[in-house]
Design a protein around this motif. Structure first.
Motif, short mmCIF file in Angstrom:
data_model
loop_
_atom_site.label_atom_id
_atom_site.label_comp_id
_atom_site.label_asym_id
_atom_site.label_seq_id
_atom_site.Cartn_x
_atom_site.Cartn_y
_atom_site.Cartn_z
N GLY A 190 -67.46 36.38 7.12
CA GLY A 190 -67.07 37.39 6.13
C GLY A 190 -65.36 37.44 6.13
N ARG A 228 -62.61 36.39 3.21
CA ARG A 228 -61.45 37.26 2.76
C ARG A 228 -60.27 36.52 2.98
NH1 ARG A 228 -61.18 41.83 6.95
NH2 ARG A 228 -59.32 42.36 5.54
N SER A 240 -56.96 45.80 5.74
CA SER A 240 -56.90 45.64 4.69
C SER A 240 -55.69 44.65 4.06
CB SER A 240 -57.40 46.64 3.77
OG SER A 240 -58.64 47.27 4.15
N ASP A 286 -59.25 43.15 -1.72
CA ASP A 286 -59.81 43.65 -0.27
C ASP A 286 -59.57 44.90 0.06
OD1 ASP A 286 -60.36 41.74 2.04
OD2 ASP A 286 -58.80 43.06 2.75
N ASN A 287 -58.76 45.60 -0.51
CA ASN A 287 -58.75 47.10 -0.03
C ASN A 287 -59.67 47.90 -0.52
OD1 ASN A 287 -57.49 47.60 -2.28
ND2 ASN A 287 -55.39 47.68 -1.76
N ARG A 288 -60.44 47.39 -1.50
CA ARG A 288 -61.68 48.12 -2.11
C ARG A 288 -62.95 47.87 -1.62
NH1 ARG A 288 -59.15 47.10 -7.09
NH2 ARG A 288 -60.85 45.49 -7.70
N ARG A 289 -62.95 47.39 -0.21
CA ARG A 289 -64.15 47.11 0.24
C ARG A 289 -64.76 48.40 1.03
NH1 ARG A 289 -62.82 44.49 5.24
NH2 ARG A 289 -60.64 45.23 4.86
#
Length: 951
Positions: free
Chosen positions: A685, A689, A778, A783-786
């Motif tokens: 994971g 990313r 993040s 990526d910051n909306r995981r």
């Protein structure tokens, strides 16, 4: 303002996290100390949207989120808890997509659409490279050239909802009503055996459609629109109920279905497409062809003409309803600089939202160095100014000077070695952006400037090429996002920026022959001297407004989405809201205090933030990377060593190395900033990313590859390099990396905790981004909306509350410090500082601000300030630049660290204080120049303080 916010919490809504999910978090957020839930855009957007900014209906809540009922349920539940709802509202643009009914109507009816005036369209702008495009909207949506898309069979005629449409994969483009009429008449209804009554009815319908010429005549009236809608309804009904009519439609579709491999078979469809109010084009032609104003360079976001009061009424009906009902207590206005006249819009909005439920209004406005927010009727900005000052204050100024030199040495053998100065990087990036992404806008402005020159005796002989060059370089050098000229008066602020930029541009262009063109551009932008004829003044104002709406996007794309990825000396400084001056010379403690004092005096309800959905990396990632400024020699040795070790992983692409030096340095800093605290750097994971981030980063840099012209060979080489670096068998690097990463992670955590205390107690309204009450590592969107693990956070908060109730707070804190990697300590500082804001709401809303001097040998390693309202005082204190104070893993506690260093309290401050973070009481010493608090005592249990005066 009926509801005054204390602290907000941003939630990113989408199909996987709905209004119902937000509703279930209300108890947790209230317990955390949040007063207002801050929602990402909730109005109807494209069904695939994960962010909500591609709005399709400004007056309907997205069904996938729960619709109007879901929003009302959330708002009512929040109101019962005394909480507010802040909406992120998008006044600048909508989706240029068939799911947007207003846009669909414009495509169908052309300039005669009643919705055409809502959008910023240039019907009469004829791109030189597109013959016959004048008067038609150019839609750069095709993945290949038009001819190839047509003859490959990708463009298909269809029939839906009573109209003929063109389909291109999942996109739909309506044919204008006359086309539908001609197609059905040309098929010969009689030959398809339509009953006589149906033939008569069909002739009536086709007569209505035939009258709707999209190019000739005034806007369609309400009666004409109703007649057309009824005609389409009847056609749709016959398609379902009349087999003979269905055969007529099917035969028509068959007649226009070309056969791949037979180019001539596509001639009928080609002729039909060329008759529409739109023209499909290859997406790569957008820079030359697009004739509608976009949001930045995004082709499927079309700008609204919000300066028109009717457009305001069309788009704000539901927002006004919610505010007047008390369901919305705050509004965050997205991209305010995109509007033609932000001030007039804000005045109109304030007037319409006045009353007992008047909301808290904030603008997303990025301020340059020394730039002040105009005197608009708002509470302030969304806080990027605060973010950069707080972040810069956690950077070692001396380390930056060393990093500058080592970065220059590392870059010396690259093709971009001469562009190490960040200001120079920004200038070159903006020139490239203006040329490659906004060329059509620059051409329109150049044409407008040339028309203005005709009526100016000193400019009527200027070559158009000179005007274009002056415009390009002036815009590339402009230091802030835009000016705000809206009438015949140019403010002193705007005049200063224009004059200063003219001076810089003159220096750049000296000897190139564009001096007279630049002088003319200056006169136009400053309306100096005012034209003698009113119509000429109006023409100049139109030019100025259009330029203002270009300079902002050019700066955003050139600075944030290009230069930030090109200059990698210390990427934690490349944060939204920073500019060339702040990247080259980060803020110090004094600038941080000056900003806070001004906020307390002028903008006490402005938002303060450290992480948002738009930041290039989260606050915790930045806090880690900042540590490298404290370890400049160590870092310089490490990245040179790693670069040498990984030389065999690099590839030769197009005569250069891949990755280039900048991209390689970005990768190492990104790994240090985002490496998981749970040791999950080995996981697939995390690798995915980082791969996704690096591909986006190298495209944003626009040097070796770009979104516009992807270089597959370079990107594949970068991804192979990334995989090689992250390979578990890369033991030599991994061992060396993890040794430095453990130090960076620990001292970065100390920085992150300092950010919590200082942000939550500073003037303004602190905003927390979803999940960042615990560690959030993040990177840039998406990526910051995981997904956020809220159950873990709820459990941690419950554990804190249990310890408080049992009187075991200090033991709990010691355990949280021992296990700092789990994030409980950050959550505790968040919850307890926000609880203080709640208990002392009046002090934080209206209190004065006082910088608290730090005296002693360790004075450079702490920051403190006081807030006062009446006889109530609060003092915030936190350490900074801690790598020289303690070894990694040890918190900076007690006299061995702090020695005699002390805080000198402001005059009038009381002697006794309770540290809200630890529940310890401390007493200030009386000294000759006032009272002081020794940090050895203050930081005995925890190296952070939120002191409340004790009566």
């Amino acid at each position: 303002m009926a509801h005054r916010p204390r602290a907000t919490y941003r939630l990113q809504l989408h199909a996987g996290f709905t209004l119902a999910d937000a509703r279930r978090l209300l108890d947790y957020l209230a317990d955390l100390g949040i007063s207002d839930v801050y929602l990402s855009p909730i109005m109807e957007a494209r069904h695939t949207s994960t962010h909500g900014y591609d709005v399709t209906d400004t007056n309907q809540v997205r069904e996938v989120l729960g619709g109007d009922a879901g929003f009302r349920a959330l708002a009512e539940d929040a109101r019962r808890r005394g909480m507010g709802i802040v909406l992120d509202f998008v006044p600048n643009h909508m989706a240029a997509h068939h799911e947007n009914p207003w846009w669909f109507d414009v495509l169908e009816h052309g300039p005669r659409s009643p919705f055409a005036p809502l959008f910023h369209l240039h019907w009469t702008h004829p791109p030189a490279s597109l013959r016959g495009a004048s008067g038609r909207l150019v839609l750069p949506v095709l993945g290949d050239t038009y001819g190839n898309a047509l003859e490959d069979g990708d463009l298909l005629l269809g029939f839906q909802d009573g109209r003929f449409v063109l389909r291109y994969f999942d996109q739909v483009f309506p044919l204008h009503p006359q086309s539908t009429a001609r197609l059905l008449m040309g098929e010969g209804p009689q030959r398809h055996g339509l009953p006589a009554p149906l033939q008569t009815a069909l002739r009536e319908v086709l007569a209505v459609l035939s009258d709707a010429n999209p190019f000739l005549g005034p806007p369609l009236t309400r009666a004409e629109c109703a007649a057309l809608q009824d005609a389409r309804r009847r056609l749709a009904q016959w398609t379902e109920e009349e087999p003979a009519f269905r055969r007529l439609v099917d035969d028509t579709l068959h007649r226009f279905a070309g056969r791949p491999g037979e180019p001539d078979s596509f001639d009928p469809l080609d002729d039909l497409i060329r008759d529409q109010a739109w023209r499909l084009a290859y997406w790569r032609t957008a820079n030359d062809a697009v004739n509608y104003r976009r949001f930045f360079d995004i082709n499927d976001l079309v700008a609204l003409r919000m300066e028109d009061p009717e457009v305001f009424e069309h788009t704000h009906a539901r927002l006004l309803e919610y505010v007047n009902a008390g369901l919305v207590t705050g509004v965050r206005l997205d991209h305010i600089d995109g509007l033609a006249d932000p001030e007039s819009y804000l005045v109109r909005l304030r007037d319409r939202l006045a009353g007992e439920n008047a909301p808290w209004i904030l603008v997303e406005k990025i301020l340059g160095e020394g730039e002040k927010l105009p005197d608009w009727p708002v509470a302030g900005t969304t806080g990027y100014d605060f973010l950069n000052l707080l972040n810069g204050m956690l950077v070692d100024q001396h380390g930056i000077e060393f990093l500058d030199r080592s970065y220059a040495r590392f870059m010396h053998d690259t093709p971009h070695a001469g562009a190490v100065s960040f200001g120079e990087v920004v200038y070159r990036a903006k020139l490239q952006i203006l040329d490659q992404l906004f060329g059509c806008d620059v051409d329109r402005l150049t044409q407008a400037l040339a028309r203005l020159a005709v009526s100016d005796r000193h400019a009527n002989d200027l070559p158009r090429s000179d005007l274009r060059q002056a415009l390009l370089h002036f815009t590339a050098l402009f230091p802030v996002y835009r000016t705000y000229t809206r009438d015949a008066t140019v403010t002193l602020r705007d005049r200063w920026y224009v004059e200063e930029t003219v001076r810089q541009t003159e220096a750049r262009l000296r000897g190139h022959g564009e001096g007279e063109a630049l002088a003319f551009l200056r006169r136009v932008l400053l309306l100096d001297p005012p034209p003698r004829h009113p119509e000429r003044l109006a023409d100049r104002l139109r030019f100025v407004v259009a330029w203002q709406q270009l300079s902002g996007p050019a700066t955003a794309k050139g600075l944030e989405d290009t230069a930030f990825y090109r200059h990698t000396r210390l990427v934690s400084l490349n944060a939204v809201g920073s500019d060339a001056a702040e990247v080259d010379h980060p803020a110090d403690v004094l600038r941080f205090h000056r900003h806070n004092r001004e906020t307390a005096e002028r903008w006490p309800l402005a938002m303060t933030t450290v992480s948002t959905h738009d930041t290039k990396r989260s606050a915790d990632v930045r806090a880690r990377i900042n540590v490298l400024s404290e370890l400049p020699l160590t870092w310089a040795r490490r990245f040179r060593r790693w670069s040498a070790w990984h030389a065999h992983l690099r590839s030769a692409v197009d005569g250069g190395r891949a990755p280039n030096a900048n991209d390689e340095m970005l990768l190492y800093q990104t790994l240090l900033g985002a490496w998981p605290l749970d040791g999950g750097g080995d996981g697939e994971g995390f690798a995915r990313r980082i791969r996704a981030y690096m591909q986006k980063a190298v495209r944003e840099a626009k040097r070796e590859t770009s979104w516009l012209a992807p270089n597959a060979a370079y990107e594949e080489a970068v991804l192979r390099f990334t995989d090689g670096v992250l390979d578990r068998e890369n033991h030599r690097f991994r061992d060396d990396f993890l040794h430095l990463e453990s130090r960076v992670a620990f001292f970065g955590a100390l920085n992150g905790l300092a950010q919590v205390v200082l942000q939550n107690l500073a003037p303004g309204v602190p905003d927390r981004y979803q999940g960042d009450e615990m560690w959030d590592l993040s990177l840039v969107d998406p990526d910051n909306r995981r997904p956020v693990d809220f159950r873990r956070r709820e459990g941690a908060l419950a554990g804190l509350r249990a310890a408080e109730a049992a009187g075991n707070l200090q033991a709990w804190l010691r355990d949280a410090m021992a296990h700092w990697r789990d994030g409980r300590l950050k959550l505790a500082l968040t919850a307890r500082t926000l609880a203080l804001r709640t208990a002392e709401a009046e002090l934080f809303a209206a209190g004065s601000y006082h910088a608290v001097p730090v005296q002693g040998d360790r004075s450079a390693h702490a920051c403190a300030f006081a807030r006062r309202h009446g006889n109530r005082w609060v003092v915030a204190a936190a350490p900074r630049l801690t790598t020289r104070l303690v070894r990694s893993g040890r918190f900076p506690l007690g006299p061995r660290v702090w020695q005699e260093t002390a805080l000198l309290l402001p005059p009038g401050a009381p002697p006794r204080w309770r540290n809200v973070l630890t529940d310890e009481v401390v007493t200030a010493e009386d000294v000759s120049d006032g009272r002081r608090l020794r940090l050895a005592h203050l930081f005995a249990t925890l190296p952070y303080a939120a002191l409340l005066s004790v009566e």
